[in-house]
Design a protein around this motif. Structure first.
Motif, PDB file in Angstrom:
ATOM      1  N   UNK A  38       0.824  -1.205   0.000  1.00 43.29           N
ATOM      2  CA  UNK A  38       0.000   0.000   0.000  1.00 43.29           C
ATOM      3  C   UNK A  38       0.859   1.256   0.000  1.00 43.29           C
ATOM      4  N   UNK A  39       1.916   1.274   0.819  1.00 48.77           N
ATOM      5  CA  UNK A  39       2.795   2.446   0.891  1.00 48.77           C
ATOM      6  C   UNK A  39       3.550   2.632  -0.418  1.00 48.77           C
ATOM      7  N   UNK A  40       4.086   1.532  -0.973  1.00 49.63           N
ATOM      8  CA  UNK A  40       4.817   1.626  -2.246  1.00 49.63           C
ATOM      9  C   UNK A  40       3.895   2.114  -3.353  1.00 49.63           C
ATOM     10  N   UNK A  41       2.690   1.569  -3.420  1.00 48.43           N
ATOM     11  CA  UNK A  41       1.748   2.003  -4.450  1.00 48.43           C
ATOM     12  C   UNK A  41       1.359   3.456  -4.316  1.00 48.43           C
ATOM     13  N   UNK A  42       1.181   3.915  -3.076  1.00 46.92           N
ATOM     14  CA  UNK A  42       0.829   5.320  -2.856  1.00 46.92           C
ATOM     15  C   UNK A  42       1.986   6.244  -3.217  1.00 46.92           C
ATOM     16  N   UNK A  43       3.209   5.856  -2.821  1.00 49.97           N
ATOM     17  CA  UNK A  43       4.367   6.709  -3.083  1.00 49.97           C
ATOM     18  C   UNK A  43       4.694   6.777  -4.567  1.00 49.97           C
ATOM     19  N   UNK A  44       4.469   5.683  -5.289  1.00 47.68           N
ATOM     20  CA  UNK A  44       4.760   5.648  -6.725  1.00 47.68           C
ATOM     21  C   UNK A  44       3.562   6.057  -7.575  1.00 47.68           C
ATOM     22  N   UNK A  45       2.442   6.389  -6.929  1.00 40.94           N
ATOM     23  CA  UNK A  45       1.205   6.726  -7.654  1.00 40.94           C
ATOM     24  C   UNK A  45       0.803   5.581  -8.583  1.00 40.94           C
ATOM     25  N   UNK A  46       0.993   4.360  -8.110  1.00 40.85           N
ATOM     26  CA  UNK A  46       0.679   3.159  -8.877  1.00 40.85           C
ATOM     27  C   UNK A  46      -0.668   2.631  -8.391  1.00 40.85           C
ATOM     28  N   UNK A  47      -1.714   2.857  -9.190  1.00 41.61           N
ATOM     29  CA  UNK A  47      -3.064   2.480  -8.767  1.00 41.61           C
ATOM     30  C   UNK A  47      -3.210   0.974  -8.577  1.00 41.61           C
TER      31      UNK A  47
ATOM     32  N   UNK B 267      -4.474  -0.801  -5.130  1.00 43.72           N
ATOM     33  CA  UNK B 267      -5.667  -1.649  -5.078  1.00 43.72           C
ATOM     34  C   UNK B 267      -5.328  -2.997  -4.453  1.00 43.72           C
ATOM     35  N   UNK B 268      -4.186  -3.560  -4.844  1.00 48.57           N
ATOM     36  CA  UNK B 268      -3.759  -4.843  -4.265  1.00 48.57           C
ATOM     37  C   UNK B 268      -3.548  -4.698  -2.764  1.00 48.57           C
ATOM     38  N   UNK B 269      -2.893  -3.613  -2.339  1.00 51.64           N
ATOM     39  CA  UNK B 269      -2.680  -3.399  -0.916  1.00 51.64           C
ATOM     40  C   UNK B 269      -3.969  -3.237  -0.143  1.00 51.64           C
ATOM     41  N   UNK B 270      -4.906  -2.474  -0.709  1.00 54.67           N
ATOM     42  CA  UNK B 270      -6.190  -2.243  -0.042  1.00 54.67           C
ATOM     43  C   UNK B 270      -6.972  -3.551   0.091  1.00 54.67           C
ATOM     44  N   UNK B 271      -6.959  -4.382  -0.967  1.00 53.06           N
ATOM     45  CA  UNK B 271      -7.699  -5.641  -0.923  1.00 53.06           C
ATOM     46  C   UNK B 271      -7.011  -6.677  -0.041  1.00 53.06           C
ATOM     47  N   UNK B 272      -5.676  -6.655  -0.030  1.00 53.41           N
ATOM     48  CA  UNK B 272      -4.947  -7.658   0.745  1.00 53.41           C
ATOM     49  C   UNK B 272      -5.039  -7.415   2.246  1.00 53.41           C
TER      50      UNK B 272
END
Length: 380
Positions: A314-323, A327-332
């Motif tokens: 979730x943190x990596x996706x947010x920092x990289x603006x990788x949707x 989404x994977x972090x939020x669902x996991x």
């Protein structure tokens, strides 16, 4: 040199083109003259790459899977190839690999349009067929019970096709297949004795290092980023095995895996990711991040690798603006929360009390964050 970061408050402003953005960076002194050429080349390289939406990538993967299965079934039913002949499978596999490589090399010279899409899908399918048949042929020729042959065969076809593959999905799935084959080799064949815990921990540590190196720095070429995603998926696969319960790995080696090394590596990785996203290790001394670090360490002691991994993604996706990563972090996160509570050796009453206590702790933390003003953006 990393491009200067923009203030998050500017996300609501109208978008501007790359030339205007670079000019504004130069005018503000954020972009030194000696770095101008490197930034321009990076922008051009990023613009030249295709970034199809996630749903199109999923449809492409499903279409490739169906095309591969149907065409392979046609070859078998028509008696063109034999699934029992390793030399026949390897020969056909190499032929399809050559065709897929040739189509991939022709793709950049093809004009945008439906023709290019068909060519890309055909190249992807030919590459997938070639890899499956080549690996199957090598396994048959070497013997199905020969250790490490599937892993070595997958690695060989991945190295041969990765530089010319035009599909980011193929570049992600192929390295992941190599790691998955290595994991199955460790767990399924008992190559490291009855207790493969250290071998699995070594694989997890290597995947963590690769993911951090390829995803958390802008100096790495974008072409290598799919390998970082594959490494992150490998971490997730191992974490899923651990999160399955206290008897994780019992199905493969008649004894559970020891998760302590993996949990320690994951905890350190999550702390490092928080520091990276915040701008450096020195930022961890600030009260909000210090509290987050303490929480991560306590989470590590709680034996919840799934929750730690979901937060990391979730943190990596947010920092990289990788949707997709977000989404994977939020669902996991809720999935691993349920698995963690379910796997505790407690009665239902004790689990309920733990769940209520965790909720109250989160509410108290949210109240402290609001009272201290940590949820308000700091503007210069």
């Amino acid at each position: 040199m990393n491009p200067p970061s923009m203030n998050p408050s500017s996300m609501n402003r109208p978008s501007i083109d790359a030339e205007t953005l670079i000019t504004s960076w130069q005018a503000s002194g954020a972009l030194p003259p000696e770095a101008h050429g490197a930034v321009v080349e990076a922008v051009r390289a990023a613009a030249a790459e295709e970034h199809p939406p996630l749903h199109l990538k999923i449809l492409s993967a499903v279409g490739t899977l169906l095309a591969t299965l149907f065409f392979l079934a046609f070859l078998v039913v028509a008696d063109i190839i034999s699934l029992n002949s390793g030399s026949s499978l390897l020969g056909w596999g190499l032929a399809f690999l050559a065709a897929g490589i040739g189509l991939s090399l022709a793709l950049p010279r093809t004009a945008q349009g439906i023709g290019r899409d068909i060519l890309a899908q055909t190249a992807f399918t030919a590459m997938a067929l070639g890899k499956v048949m080549s690996v199957a042929g090598i396994v048959l020729l070497a013997g199905a019970h020969t250790p490490w042959v599937p892993t070595a065969a997958l690695l060989a076809v991945t190295v041969a096709t990765y530089p010319v593959s035009a599909s980011s999905l193929d570049r992600t799935l192929s390295p992941y297949a190599v790691a998955a084959a290595a994991l199955l080799e460790i767990l399924g064949r008992g190559s490291f004795g009855r207790d493969p815990s250290l071998a699995v921990a070594a694989l997890f540590t290597a995947a963590t290092a690769v993911a951090g190196l390829l995803l958390l720095t802008h100096r790495v070429p974008q072409a290598l980023r799919p390998i970082g995603i594959a490494a992150l998926a490998t971490m997730g696969t191992i974490v899923c095995i651990l999160a399955s319960g206290r008897d994780a790995g019992l199905w493969a080696n008649q004894r559970p895996l020891d998760p302590r090394v993996i949990e320690a590596v994951l905890t350190l990785s999550l702390v490092g990711t928080i520091a990276w996203a915040a701008g450096g290790l020195g930022k961890l001394a600030q009260p909000p991040l210090a509290a987050a670090t303490v929480g991560v360490v306590l989470l590590g002691f709680a034996g919840a690798p799934g929750i730690s991994f979901a937060l990391l993604v979730l943190i990596v996706g947010h920092a990289l603006h990788d949707v997709p990563l977000r989404v994977v972090g939020v669902l996991a996160l809720p999935v691993f929360l349920v698995l963690w509570y379910y796997g505790r050796d407690m009665t239902f009453l004790e689990k309920s009390a733990t769940l209520v206590g965790s909720g109250l702790l989160l509410l108290a933390g949210r109240a402290i964050i609001g009272w201290a003003g940590w949820n308000r953006e700091q503007t210069p």
